[in-house]
Motif scaffolding. Structure first.
Motif, mmCIF file in Angstrom:
data_model
loop_
_atom_site.group_PDB
_atom_site.id
_atom_site.type_symbol
_atom_site.label_atom_id
_atom_site.label_comp_id
_atom_site.label_asym_id
_atom_site.label_seq_id
_atom_site.Cartn_x
_atom_site.Cartn_y
_atom_site.Cartn_z
ATOM 1 N N LEU A 149 0.841 -1.192 0.000
ATOM 2 C CA LEU A 149 0.000 0.000 0.000
ATOM 3 C C LEU A 149 0.880 1.247 0.000
ATOM 4 N N LEU A 152 2.217 1.645 -3.443
ATOM 5 C CA LEU A 152 1.181 2.135 -4.344
ATOM 6 C C LEU A 152 1.064 3.655 -4.239
ATOM 7 N N PHE A 156 2.232 7.073 -7.092
ATOM 8 C CA PHE A 156 1.688 8.316 -7.641
ATOM 9 C C PHE A 156 2.121 9.544 -6.854
ATOM 10 N N LYS A 166 -3.581 10.393 4.840
ATOM 11 C CA LYS A 166 -4.606 9.705 4.043
ATOM 12 C C LYS A 166 -4.828 8.258 4.496
ATOM 13 N N PRO A 170 -6.776 7.498 9.325
ATOM 14 C CA PRO A 170 -8.042 6.757 9.224
ATOM 15 C C PRO A 170 -7.899 5.307 9.644
ATOM 16 N N TRP A 247 -17.186 1.436 8.984
ATOM 17 C CA TRP A 247 -16.499 0.652 7.950
ATOM 18 C C TRP A 247 -15.678 -0.473 8.536
ATOM 19 N N ARG A 250 -17.765 -3.288 9.117
ATOM 20 C CA ARG A 250 -18.505 -3.662 7.899
ATOM 21 C C ARG A 250 -19.997 -3.399 8.059
ATOM 22 N N SER A 252 -23.043 -1.632 6.748
ATOM 23 C CA SER A 252 -23.510 -0.939 5.540
ATOM 24 C C SER A 252 -24.403 0.220 5.933
ATOM 25 N N LEU B 88 -5.709 -3.474 -2.752
ATOM 26 C CA LEU B 88 -5.226 -2.419 -1.857
ATOM 27 C C LEU B 88 -6.149 -1.209 -1.817
ATOM 28 N N LEU B 90 -8.782 1.302 0.142
ATOM 29 C CA LEU B 90 -8.902 1.763 1.518
ATOM 30 C C LEU B 90 -10.347 1.519 1.988
ATOM 31 N N PRO B 91 -10.530 0.691 3.028
ATOM 32 C CA PRO B 91 -11.885 0.259 3.406
ATOM 33 C C PRO B 91 -12.779 1.380 3.942
ATOM 34 N N TRP B 92 -12.183 2.519 4.320
ATOM 35 C CA TRP B 92 -13.017 3.616 4.830
ATOM 36 C C TRP B 92 -13.458 4.561 3.716
ATOM 37 N N ARG B 93 -13.023 4.276 2.490
ATOM 38 C CA ARG B 93 -13.420 5.119 1.370
ATOM 39 C C ARG B 93 -14.355 4.357 0.445
ATOM 40 N N LEU B 101 -8.334 8.934 -5.169
ATOM 41 C CA LEU B 101 -7.201 9.111 -4.251
ATOM 42 C C LEU B 101 -5.939 9.684 -4.924
ATOM 43 N N TRP B 135 -15.457 -3.546 0.774
ATOM 44 C CA TRP B 135 -15.793 -4.841 1.358
ATOM 45 C C TRP B 135 -17.191 -5.299 0.985
ATOM 46 N N GLU B 136 -17.932 -4.450 0.282
ATOM 47 C CA GLU B 136 -19.240 -4.886 -0.197
ATOM 48 C C GLU B 136 -19.130 -5.496 -1.599
ATOM 49 N N ARG B 149 -8.510 3.260 -10.412
ATOM 50 C CA ARG B 149 -7.633 4.131 -9.637
ATOM 51 C C ARG B 149 -6.268 4.270 -10.311
#
Lengths: 253, 252
Positions: A149, A152, A156, A166, A170, A247, A250, A252, B88, B90-93, B101, B135-136, B149
């Protein structure tokens, strides 16, 4: 929902059962009330001293919560530089761990010496006990971002600061909020200890003075109130967690 | 024609404590031309991912140079989009926020890229999932989000590192066709690192075989099928001849 409600009912039934057994044992064995008061006498004492207990409960809670708020703020604030720089982390973290090894209860007389009796020793003791259990998981979450991550984001052009903002923050939020449960009980322990050693108010003080008068039922009222308030506050915290970091669970929306 | 990216005499050494002084690749020359899809195949440990990371600007070679559009580079200074094996996200986005991003990181105006993001989402067949959380979604859907992305900031080079190896066979074939479609639509120059020879032959214009310790370019095979290619191509004799040839070049 129905399932959780019926489970709550089960817990209550067990609680009532324990109280009945307790009451019977004390009666049948003729245990003196100053050794072990019966649930009914604890209840009547609680009602009798209602105002007094509520005032002291409020006093304890406010100090514990201010201590917890300080611990939360402080932990977040120092986890950022600690997460950012390995040099800072390797320098400061062992010192914090070392400080954590000091039994904080032993510091209360010193705090009383420096700050006098009253609010300061209560808040500071709560803070000193609560901050470590909040800091550790928060910091760990920030420094354990997966290498891929990280790559990644670097690909960029992200800077270390951007990755921390970022991703690091979180990512740490669920750990931070769940560690507040631990911090919450710790901060109440801290405040109660300080009240026993260096204060003339709060439930800690009430416990100390009532046991010295052999008014054991009143001390039990205090213990039950302390358990209740931390339980309720913990539930409130859980609701906040689900709202803020749903989140992570999980949920929804 | 001048290449878009030219790697010249690239040598990479890892000087970590764990693999002290390990030379991963040595003297690698590689030209990548505008609009081309280049496959890099090699066995695990052959240095193919290292080569991709050099292209991504994540690793600085100890020797050799990276030339982009005739400009010699020092570090990463052209835009790349990367897709790894794991999405990879981000699960909160939400999906759309994950896709945007790179724009946030680059400090560009996010609102200007909103319609492009929606267009990419539609292109990969995820319309209606913009506000879902990662995650959905299923694994294949998550990888499609990761592809969006990788493309959102219009990279000069799309870098794919075994992007489909964690997917099941059927989803993988779907993703091959989707990728081919998206690449031709975007017109982006692509480098695909894989150990799946069939995948490389099906998707690439040219397959570069890397091998040895340290890794070197062993051979280059031009795949002369016209794009877009169909999945049925896999069952032809010509296709299998390519596969056998590339597999042979990989060694035992």
């Amino acid at each position: 929902m129905r399932l959780s409600r019926s489970r709550t009912l089960n817990s209550l039934v067990v609680l009532v059962f324990i109280c009945v057994v307790w009451e019977l044992v004390v009666d049948l064995l003729s245990i003196p009330q100053y050794i072990l008061p019966t649930p009914t006498s604890i209840a009547s004492t609680t009602i009798k001293y209602y105002d007094y207990l509520l005032r002291n409960l409020l006093d304890t809670s406010i100090h514990a919560l201010v201590g917890l708020a300080l611990a939360a703020t402080f932990s977040l604030a120092i986890s950022l530089p600690l997460a950012y720089s390995e040099v800072v982390r390797d320098t400061v973290y062992p010192l914090i761990t070392g400080f954590n090894a000091i039994p904080r209860a032993a510091l209360v007389p010193l705090l009383a010496l420096w700050f006098g009796l009253g609010s300061m020793p209560k808040i500071l003791t709560a803070f000193l006990i609560a901050f470590f259990p909040v800091l550790v998981p928060t910091l760990t979450a920030m420094v354990t971002i997966e290498k891929e991550l990280w790559e990644l984001l670097m690909s960029f052009g992200a800077t270390k600061t951007q990755i921390l903002i970022k991703v690091g923050i979180p990512r740490a939020m669920p750990y931070f909020l769940s560690s507040l449960h631990m911090g919450l009980t710790s901060s109440f322990v801290g405040t109660v200890i300080a009240e026993m050693v260096a204060s003339d108010s709060g439930l800690g003080y009430v416990i100390l003075s009532s046991t010295s008068r052999l008014d054991t039922a009143l001390a039990f009222s205090c213990l039950i109130l302390l358990a209740l308030i931390t339980f309720v506050l913990s539930k409130v915290l859980s609701v906040v967690e689900r709202r803020v970091v749903g989140w992570a669970y999980r949920v929804s929306t | 024609m001048e290449p878009l990216v030219r790697l010249h005499g690239i040598t990479v050494r890892y000087d970590g404590r764990r693999n002290g002084g390990l030379v991963a690749i040595t003297d690698v020359d590689l030209d990548i031309y505008q609009g081309e899809v280049v496959g890099i195949v090699g066995k695990s440990g052959s240095g193919k991912t290292t080569l991709l990371k050099v292209l991504a600007g994540l690793i600085r070679p100890v020797k050799g140079e990276v030339v982009f559009n005739n400009h010699k580079l020092n570090g990463n200074s052209f835009r790349v989009g990367v897709l790894f094996q794991s999405p990879l996200l981000l699960p909160w986005r939400t999906v759309i926020k994950n896709i945007l991003l790179p724009i946030e990181v680059l400090g560009e105006d996010v609102s200007k890229y909103l319609s492009r993001a929606l267009e990419l989402i539609e292109k990969v067949g995820l319309k209606g999932f913009e506000n879902s959380y990662p995650w959905e979604l299923s694994g294949g859907m998550q990888q499609r989000v990761a592809l969006c992305r990788a493309l959102i900031h219009r990279p000069s080079l799309l870098l794919l590192d075994e992007p489909f190896s964690s997917l099941d066979a059927i989803t993988r074939e779907e993703m091959w066709m989707l990728l081919q479609d998206v690449i031709s639509h975007e017109g982006c120059t692509t480098v695909l690192v894989t150990h799946d020879v069939r995948e490389a032959v099906l998707l690439c214009d040219r397959v570069v075989v890397i091998g040895g310790k340290p890794g070197r370019v062993r051979a280059e095979v031009r795949v002369d099928f016209k794009r877009p290619r169909d999945l049925k191509l896999q069952y032809t004799k010509e296709f299998n001849d390519y596969v056998v040839m590339v597999r042979g070049l990989l060694g035992d």
